[in-house]
Design an enzyme around this catalytic site. Structure first.
Site, mmCIF file in Angstrom:
data_model
loop_
_atom_site.group_PDB
_atom_site.id
_atom_site.type_symbol
_atom_site.label_atom_id
_atom_site.label_comp_id
_atom_site.label_asym_id
_atom_site.label_seq_id
_atom_site.Cartn_x
_atom_site.Cartn_y
_atom_site.Cartn_z
ATOM 1 N N GLY A 120 0.799 -1.228 0.000
ATOM 2 C CA GLY A 120 0.000 0.000 0.000
ATOM 3 C C GLY A 120 0.827 1.271 0.000
ATOM 4 O O GLY A 120 2.027 1.258 -0.269
ATOM 5 N N HIS A 156 2.260 4.740 -5.001
ATOM 6 C CA HIS A 156 2.892 5.770 -5.818
ATOM 7 C C HIS A 156 2.889 5.243 -7.243
ATOM 8 O O HIS A 156 2.348 4.149 -7.507
ATOM 9 C CB HIS A 156 4.305 6.076 -5.317
ATOM 10 C CG HIS A 156 5.157 4.850 -5.139
ATOM 11 N ND1 HIS A 156 5.571 4.080 -6.190
ATOM 12 C CD2 HIS A 156 5.635 4.235 -4.022
ATOM 13 C CE1 HIS A 156 6.294 3.069 -5.747
ATOM 14 N NE2 HIS A 156 6.338 3.123 -4.430
ATOM 15 N N HIS A 200 3.708 1.485 -8.017
ATOM 16 C CA HIS A 200 2.595 0.547 -7.831
ATOM 17 C C HIS A 200 1.593 0.658 -8.987
ATOM 18 O O HIS A 200 1.080 -0.337 -9.484
ATOM 19 C CB HIS A 200 1.840 0.857 -6.534
ATOM 20 C CG HIS A 200 2.642 0.714 -5.283
ATOM 21 N ND1 HIS A 200 3.060 1.795 -4.549
ATOM 22 C CD2 HIS A 200 3.091 -0.386 -4.636
ATOM 23 C CE1 HIS A 200 3.738 1.365 -3.495
ATOM 24 N NE2 HIS A 200 3.765 0.051 -3.520
ATOM 25 N N LEU A 238 11.010 -4.382 -10.494
ATOM 26 C CA LEU A 238 12.451 -4.665 -10.522
ATOM 27 C C LEU A 238 13.223 -3.708 -9.633
ATOM 28 O O LEU A 238 14.415 -3.863 -9.426
ATOM 29 C CB LEU A 238 12.966 -4.614 -11.965
ATOM 30 C CG LEU A 238 12.446 -5.765 -12.837
ATOM 31 C CD1 LEU A 238 12.846 -5.562 -14.289
ATOM 32 C CD2 LEU A 238 12.933 -7.116 -12.317
ATOM 33 N N LYS A 246 10.864 5.782 -7.257
ATOM 34 C CA LYS A 246 9.701 6.038 -6.404
ATOM 35 C C LYS A 246 9.641 4.982 -5.318
ATOM 36 O O LYS A 246 9.873 3.798 -5.570
ATOM 37 C CB LYS A 246 8.418 5.962 -7.234
ATOM 38 C CG LYS A 246 8.404 6.942 -8.383
ATOM 39 C CD LYS A 246 7.246 7.884 -8.290
ATOM 40 C CE LYS A 246 7.279 8.825 -9.479
ATOM 41 N NZ LYS A 246 6.405 9.978 -9.309
ATOM 42 N N SER A 286 7.624 4.241 -1.242
ATOM 43 C CA SER A 286 6.757 4.713 -0.151
ATOM 44 C C SER A 286 7.595 5.326 0.964
ATOM 45 O O SER A 286 7.090 6.111 1.763
ATOM 46 C CB SER A 286 5.943 3.554 0.416
ATOM 47 O OG SER A 286 5.274 2.880 -0.615
HETATM 48 P P1 AMP Z 1 5.650 -2.523 -1.789
HETATM 49 O O1 AMP Z 1 4.286 -1.953 -1.581
HETATM 50 O O2 AMP Z 1 6.761 -1.601 -1.435
HETATM 51 O O3 AMP Z 1 5.789 -3.913 -1.193
HETATM 52 O O4 AMP Z 1 5.784 -2.738 -3.355
HETATM 53 C C1 AMP Z 1 4.836 -3.469 -4.058
HETATM 54 C C2 AMP Z 1 5.367 -3.754 -5.429
HETATM 55 O O5 AMP Z 1 5.626 -2.528 -6.096
HETATM 56 C C3 AMP Z 1 6.687 -4.536 -5.412
HETATM 57 O O6 AMP Z 1 6.644 -5.533 -6.424
HETATM 58 C C4 AMP Z 1 7.700 -3.482 -5.701
HETATM 59 O O7 AMP Z 1 8.861 -3.984 -6.322
HETATM 60 C C5 AMP Z 1 6.931 -2.579 -6.641
HETATM 61 N N1 AMP Z 1 7.535 -1.234 -6.681
HETATM 62 C C6 AMP Z 1 7.878 -0.459 -5.625
HETATM 63 N N2 AMP Z 1 8.447 0.684 -6.051
HETATM 64 C C7 AMP Z 1 8.472 0.618 -7.403
HETATM 65 C C8 AMP Z 1 8.945 1.488 -8.433
HETATM 66 N N3 AMP Z 1 9.499 2.665 -8.145
HETATM 67 N N4 AMP Z 1 8.812 1.099 -9.730
HETATM 68 C C9 AMP Z 1 8.245 -0.110 -10.032
HETATM 69 N N5 AMP Z 1 7.775 -0.969 -9.098
HETATM 70 C C10 AMP Z 1 7.890 -0.617 -7.803
#
Ligand code: AMP
Length: 280
Positions: A29, A32, A35, A146, A182, A184
């Site tokens: 969650g 940005h 996501h 990635l 980007k 969170s």
């Molecule tokens: P998180 O909510 O931080 O667990 O991220 C959820 C998904 O979003 C994960 O697969 C992350 O790798 C992906 N993600 C986070 N930041 C980015 C970004 N800047 N660009 C692309 N994917 C992202």
């Protein structure tokens, strides 16, 4: 878009779409554009797009930010709806872990380097929650960023070894205009740290260029990247590593094939990670 909070409700909804392709985006969650890119891929490439928001306690260490991890469910729901998500699954900790787990999943590879080296148990927590989510959603395609390249690499091995049938799709990192990936956690950067933070990606790109220009020593490439980050930021480097990708193995001779150059830097309240993946 429907918001579902229980496993039974979500399964019931998805059962109505037997022959449809389901794309799934697991997240914690506080959305940005990174996501949103994953969600756009899931909705445009499948009949049904499912996203989950679950801040998974199992993947946070005792001194990490589980309690203070940023949350904004209302805003997230609006963004997910606009990104084409059909079902947003937001379970509570009690829903996902109604009892202490009687099973433990443990990665035996790809976790003793990069972030895994300083976050013991983190990736075991990640694969545990993903095993549960994959069994709940039964997706055809799973989208992961990635930006978290080690997570992608670990999940790839985990899915292969346990024969999950979905396709795992790595989505390129979405960045701010100045190059900062980007995240969170970027909100925790002070004003001056935010101004320095793009140096991380710049240094990695410089390292990639040196490798592409023929530098044969990973050690030298890593040294150059470290120097640039140290010169240009107040952050403390946790690691700068150049490894094979997705195996995450040390390359003893000169770099060849698909490589990752990855870094983690600790600022006062935020730990930033970034990477570049390229062929040499
Ligand atoms: P998180 O909510 O931080 O667990 O991220 C959820 C998904 O979003 C994960 O697969 C992350 O790798 C992906 N993600 C986070 N930041 C980015 C970004 N800047 N660009 C692309 N994917 C992202």
């Amino acid at each position: 878009m429907k918001i579902l909070r229980t496993i039974t409700e979500l399964r019931k909804e998805l059962a109505a779409h037997q022959n449809k392709k389901i794309g799934f985006v697991p997240t914690m969650g506080y959305f940005h554009e990174g996501h949103l890119s994953l969600m756009n891929h899931a909705s445009s490439g499948n009949d049904i797009a499912v996203a989950s928001i679950f801040v998974n306690p199992l993947q946070f260490g005792p001194n990490e930010d589980f309690e203070t991890y940023p949350r904004d469910e209302e805003r997230d729901a609006e963004l997910a709806r606009n990104a084409g998500i059909d079902y947003l699954f937001i379970p509570t900790v009690e829903t996902m872990y109604p009892n202490k787990m009687r099973v433990s999943l443990h990665m035996t590879s790809r976790t003793d380097v990069l972030c895994g080296a300083s976050r013991p148990g983190h990736f075991d927590g990640v694969i545990t929650v993903l095993a549960k989510l994959f069994n709940i959603v039964m997706p055809d395609r799973v989208y992961m960023g990635l930006k978290d390249a080690q997570q992608f690499s670990v999940v790839e091995a985990f899915c292969k070894d346990l024969n999950f049938s979905h396709e795992l799709i790595g989505v390129p990192t979405v960045r701010e205009d100045d190059g900062l990936a980007k995240s969170s956690r970027n909100i925790y950067l002070s004003e001056s740290e935010r101004a320095q933070a793009p140096s991380l990606y710049k240094a990695l790109q410089m390292g990639k260029k040196i490798a592409e220009d023929g530098e044969e020593s990973c050690e030298n490439i890593m040294k150059h990247v470290m120097k640039q980050i140290t010169d240009e930021t107040s952050g403390i480097i946790d690691y700068v590593r150049m490894l094979s990708f997705p195996e995450l193995e040390e390359v003893v001779d000169k770099p060849k094939g698909k490589m990752i150059l990855a870094a983690a830097v600790n600022f006062s309240r935020a730990r930033l990670i970034d990477n570049v993946i390229f062929e040499v």
